[in-house]
Design an enzyme around this catalytic site. Structure first.
Site, PDB file in Angstrom:
ATOM      1  N   LYS A  22       0.839  -1.209   0.000  1.00 43.26           N
ATOM      2  CA  LYS A  22       0.000   0.000   0.000  1.00 43.26           C
ATOM      3  C   LYS A  22       0.872   1.255   0.000  1.00 43.26           C
ATOM      4  O   LYS A  22       0.691   2.150  -0.826  1.00 43.26           O
ATOM      5  CB  LYS A  22      -0.904  -0.005   1.238  1.00 43.26           C
ATOM      6  CG  LYS A  22      -1.569   1.342   1.515  1.00 43.26           C
ATOM      7  CD  LYS A  22      -2.488   1.308   2.731  1.00 43.26           C
ATOM      8  CE  LYS A  22      -1.819   1.460   4.074  1.00 43.26           C
ATOM      9  NZ  LYS A  22      -1.534   2.851   4.496  1.00 43.26           N
ATOM     10  N   ASN A  23       1.794   1.328   0.943  1.00 44.05           N
ATOM     11  CA  ASN A  23       2.527   2.584   1.105  1.00 44.05           C
ATOM     12  C   ASN A  23       3.548   2.839   0.007  1.00 44.05           C
ATOM     13  O   ASN A  23       3.959   3.978  -0.206  1.00 44.05           O
ATOM     14  CB  ASN A  23       3.164   2.656   2.499  1.00 44.05           C
ATOM     15  CG  ASN A  23       2.104   2.853   3.576  1.00 44.05           C
ATOM     16  OD1 ASN A  23       0.959   3.203   3.274  1.00 44.05           O
ATOM     17  ND2 ASN A  23       2.470   2.612   4.824  1.00 44.05           N
ATOM     18  N   ARG A  94      -4.079  11.007   4.295  1.00 45.80           N
ATOM     19  CA  ARG A  94      -2.955  11.925   4.429  1.00 45.80           C
ATOM     20  C   ARG A  94      -1.944  11.787   3.289  1.00 45.80           C
ATOM     21  O   ARG A  94      -1.269  12.741   2.927  1.00 45.80           O
ATOM     22  CB  ARG A  94      -2.228  11.672   5.743  1.00 45.80           C
ATOM     23  CG  ARG A  94      -3.029  12.007   6.963  1.00 45.80           C
ATOM     24  CD  ARG A  94      -2.157  11.804   8.165  1.00 45.80           C
ATOM     25  NE  ARG A  94      -0.858  12.400   7.921  1.00 45.80           N
ATOM     26  CZ  ARG A  94      -0.544  13.664   8.162  1.00 45.80           C
ATOM     27  NH1 ARG A  94      -1.431  14.470   8.687  1.00 45.80           N
ATOM     28  NH2 ARG A  94       0.665  14.107   7.886  1.00 45.80           N
ATOM     29  N   CYS A 118      -4.704  13.136  12.678  1.00 42.53           N
ATOM     30  CA  CYS A 118      -5.457  11.898  12.496  1.00 42.53           C
ATOM     31  C   CYS A 118      -5.383  11.124  13.788  1.00 42.53           C
ATOM     32  O   CYS A 118      -4.750  11.557  14.744  1.00 42.53           O
ATOM     33  CB  CYS A 118      -4.934  11.100  11.325  1.00 42.53           C
ATOM     34  SG  CYS A 118      -3.338  10.390  11.640  1.00 42.53           S
ATOM     35  N   ARG A 123       0.679  14.660  13.240  1.00 40.10           N
ATOM     36  CA  ARG A 123       1.250  14.432  11.921  1.00 40.10           C
ATOM     37  C   ARG A 123       1.342  15.685  11.039  1.00 40.10           C
ATOM     38  O   ARG A 123       0.676  15.775   9.993  1.00 40.10           O
ATOM     39  CB  ARG A 123       0.486  13.319  11.192  1.00 40.10           C
ATOM     40  CG  ARG A 123       0.552  12.025  11.948  1.00 40.10           C
ATOM     41  CD  ARG A 123      -0.174  10.917  11.256  1.00 40.10           C
ATOM     42  NE  ARG A 123       0.576  10.309  10.168  1.00 40.10           N
ATOM     43  CZ  ARG A 123       0.093   9.372   9.379  1.00 40.10           C
ATOM     44  NH1 ARG A 123      -1.127   8.948   9.526  1.00 40.10           N
ATOM     45  NH2 ARG A 123       0.847   8.865   8.417  1.00 40.10           N
ATOM     46  N   ASP A 309       4.129   0.381  12.217  1.00 41.44           N
ATOM     47  CA  ASP A 309       2.929  -0.202  11.618  1.00 41.44           C
ATOM     48  C   ASP A 309       2.700  -1.663  12.033  1.00 41.44           C
ATOM     49  O   ASP A 309       1.704  -2.272  11.622  1.00 41.44           O
ATOM     50  CB  ASP A 309       2.994  -0.109  10.081  1.00 41.44           C
ATOM     51  CG  ASP A 309       2.828   1.320   9.588  1.00 41.44           C
ATOM     52  OD1 ASP A 309       2.375   2.172  10.365  1.00 41.44           O
ATOM     53  OD2 ASP A 309       3.161   1.589   8.415  1.00 41.44           O
ATOM     54  N   ILE A 331       7.465   6.677  17.142  1.00 40.91           N
ATOM     55  CA  ILE A 331       7.213   7.410  15.888  1.00 40.91           C
ATOM     56  C   ILE A 331       5.976   8.305  16.017  1.00 40.91           C
ATOM     57  O   ILE A 331       6.004   9.462  15.630  1.00 40.91           O
ATOM     58  CB  ILE A 331       7.011   6.431  14.696  1.00 40.91           C
ATOM     59  CG1 ILE A 331       8.179   5.444  14.598  1.00 40.91           C
ATOM     60  CG2 ILE A 331       6.827   7.206  13.390  1.00 40.91           C
ATOM     61  CD1 ILE A 331       9.501   6.015  14.175  1.00 40.91           C
ATOM     62  N   ARG A 401      -8.856  -0.181   4.080  1.00 37.87           N
ATOM     63  CA  ARG A 401      -7.853   0.760   3.583  1.00 37.87           C
ATOM     64  C   ARG A 401      -6.520   0.063   3.325  1.00 37.87           C
ATOM     65  O   ARG A 401      -5.742   0.514   2.479  1.00 37.87           O
ATOM     66  CB  ARG A 401      -7.607   1.876   4.599  1.00 37.87           C
ATOM     67  CG  ARG A 401      -8.782   2.781   4.792  1.00 37.87           C
ATOM     68  CD  ARG A 401      -8.425   3.928   5.697  1.00 37.87           C
ATOM     69  NE  ARG A 401      -7.342   4.743   5.109  1.00 37.87           N
ATOM     70  CZ  ARG A 401      -6.925   5.893   5.608  1.00 37.87           C
ATOM     71  NH1 ARG A 401      -7.485   6.377   6.698  1.00 37.87           N
ATOM     72  NH2 ARG A 401      -5.951   6.560   5.035  1.00 37.87           N
TER      73      ARG A 401
END
Ligand code: EPU
Length: 422
Positions: A22-23, A94, A118, A123, A309, A331, A401
């Site tokens: 995804k990222n 985002r 968020c 962020r 994550d 993070i 998502r």
């Protein structure tokens, strides 16, 4: 609204295929804006975030065709008509801010809605803006939008020293620098595999980049980029999530396509809990016997450290360890929303600031739960796999998502899981 119902207590055995990241896809897609030639992405994941990025690019006048059931994305920014990313789309995701660098580099201007906070933290995007300012851009924040202008003659190469590591700011600066005049050096750059993947794709498009994967990336700007076809790198977070499924529920599962180099820090911690991880000819195999798992301390860090994550999913695993584990989130400031939900399932977790102390319990019990972000939601599904009774995870749209066909993938290895409407 849909929910996911998990009935715990079955071992998992079989194979789970891992999708494209995804990222990575969310930064490769905006790279189309850098060229008027076609960009084709293969191995794209089928996720709602990818559909949101598709909508955003289409709103700018780019063409995005979803082929082969969504696994191939054919993009063209030949006829871009707008440089404005509207609030209505940016607020949903985002990663929309990743159109800023490419638009500015190719068209000399961009207006992008400020993404706002968020669930996992405030962020801000100050590092993105500072990097582009170092390349000569003028930034003006008005009416909730970033108004960016490149100097006459376009962006200029510059040395950018990031005060701390940001994946998104590195991506925006890297994309912008490909078309800047002269050489750009990004120091303290993010080293994530998604950055390496982006650099490889940009190089295929004609960019001159070296050093990706290290903390210093050098980019020599070129006048124009061309088309390319690129395969999206494997999703290391989906991989880590599904490595935890047999680790939590018991059994032995092969993660097809899995690569240990993408999840080394995570795999080391997982192995330390007593779970077996083996490399196979086609991926990774994770197996767990009947004995109780051992506690382990974890601190999140930029790659190659333990990924933020995977922190929530690891917490679900450690909830039943034979002692105390300490998890530190370094993070994001607010990424423990899963802790009170796991507590509803019987976990014993104390959160203080960025630290969670998890006292393992013998067994979790199913409960209705919900979470406010993607990784928190999936941690509750994982917890449900081993819990006694039924776990109903609400607000499934978060899962959609980032995890394609989650129920099908877990169901195929023996999990009792289904999507239900409430
Ligand atoms: N930050 C700033 N200023 C900036 C940019 C970042 O203060 O200008 C802060 C952030 O608030 C955060 C830290 O720096 O505290 C790191 O943020 P980073 O910029 O690295 O994160 P990101 O690019 O916004 C990506 C992933 C996230 C993942 C983080 C960290 C994408 C689309 N998102 O976000 O993925 O958690 O890197 O690895 O690539 C997810 O997939 O669930 C997810 C949240």
């Amino acid at each position: 609204m849909d929910a996911i119902l998990v009935r715990g207590g079955t071992e998992l055995n079989g194979t789970i295929p891992i999708a494209g990241a995804k990222n990575a896809c969310l930064t490769l897609m905006p790279a189309t804006l850098l060229t008027d030639e076609p960009l084709t992405l293969t191995n794209a994941p089928r996720l709602s975030d990818i559909r949101t990025m598709t909508q955003l690019l289409q709103s700018l006048g780019a063409e995005v065709q979803s082929l082969q059931g969504g696994q191939v994305l054919a993009l063209s920014s030949h006829d871009v008509t707008s440089q404005r990313a509207e609030y209505d789309i940016v607020r949903k995701m985002r990663a929309s801010v990743l159109v800023l660098g490419p638009l500015l580099a190719r068209f000399g201007r961009a207006e992008v809605s400020l993404p706002g906070g968020c669930a996992i933290g405030a962020r801000p995007v100050d590092l993105h803006l500072r990097a582009l300012e170092a390349m000569g851009a003028e930034m003006d924040l008005r009416e909730g939008y970033i108004h960016a202008r490149a100097p006459a003659g376009g962006l200029r190469g510059a040395t950018v020293d990031f005060p701390f590591v940001s994946v998104g700011a590195t991506e925006n600066a890297l994309m912008a620098a490909t078309l800047a005049r002269g050489t750009t050096v990004l120091r303290n750059a993010a080293r994530e595999p998604e950055i390496v993947d982006l650099a490889q794709c940009l190089r295929r498009m004609g960019a001159r980049i070296s050093g990706e994967g290290s903390d210093t990336i050098e980019i020599e700007g070129v006048a124009a980029l061309g088309g390319a076809t690129h395969r999206v790198v494997l999703d290391r977070i989906e991989l880590g999530t599904y490595m935890l499924a047999p680790a939590i529920a018991g059994g032995s599962v092969e993660l097809a396509g899995g690569r240990i180099d993408l999840v080394a820090a995570f795999a080391e911690k997982l192995a330390a809990t007593g779970v077996e991880i083996a490399e196979t000819a086609t991926g990774l195999r994770v197996s767990r016997g009947p004995e109780r798992i051992r506690p382990v301390d974890v601190a999140t860090a930029p790659f190659p450290g333990f990924p933020t994550d995977l922190q929530a999913q690891m917490m679900a695993h450690l909830a039943t360890a034979s002692g105390v584990s300490v998890l530190e989130e370094r993070i994001f400031e607010n990424r423990f929303m899963h802790a009170p939900e796991l507590a509803r399932m019987g976990a014993r977790i104390e959160v203080q600031g960025g630290t969670a102390r998890v006292q393992g319990v013998e067994r979790l019990r199913g409960a209705p739960v919900m979470a406010t972000d993607l990784r928190a939601s999936v941690s509750l599904i994982l917890a449900g796999l081993a819990a006694e009774g039924e776990t109903l995870v609400k607000r499934v749209y978060h899962l959609d998502r980032g995890y394609e066909r989650l129920e099908a993938k877990l169901g195929a290895v023996g999990a009792r899981i289904e999507r239900v409407s409430e």
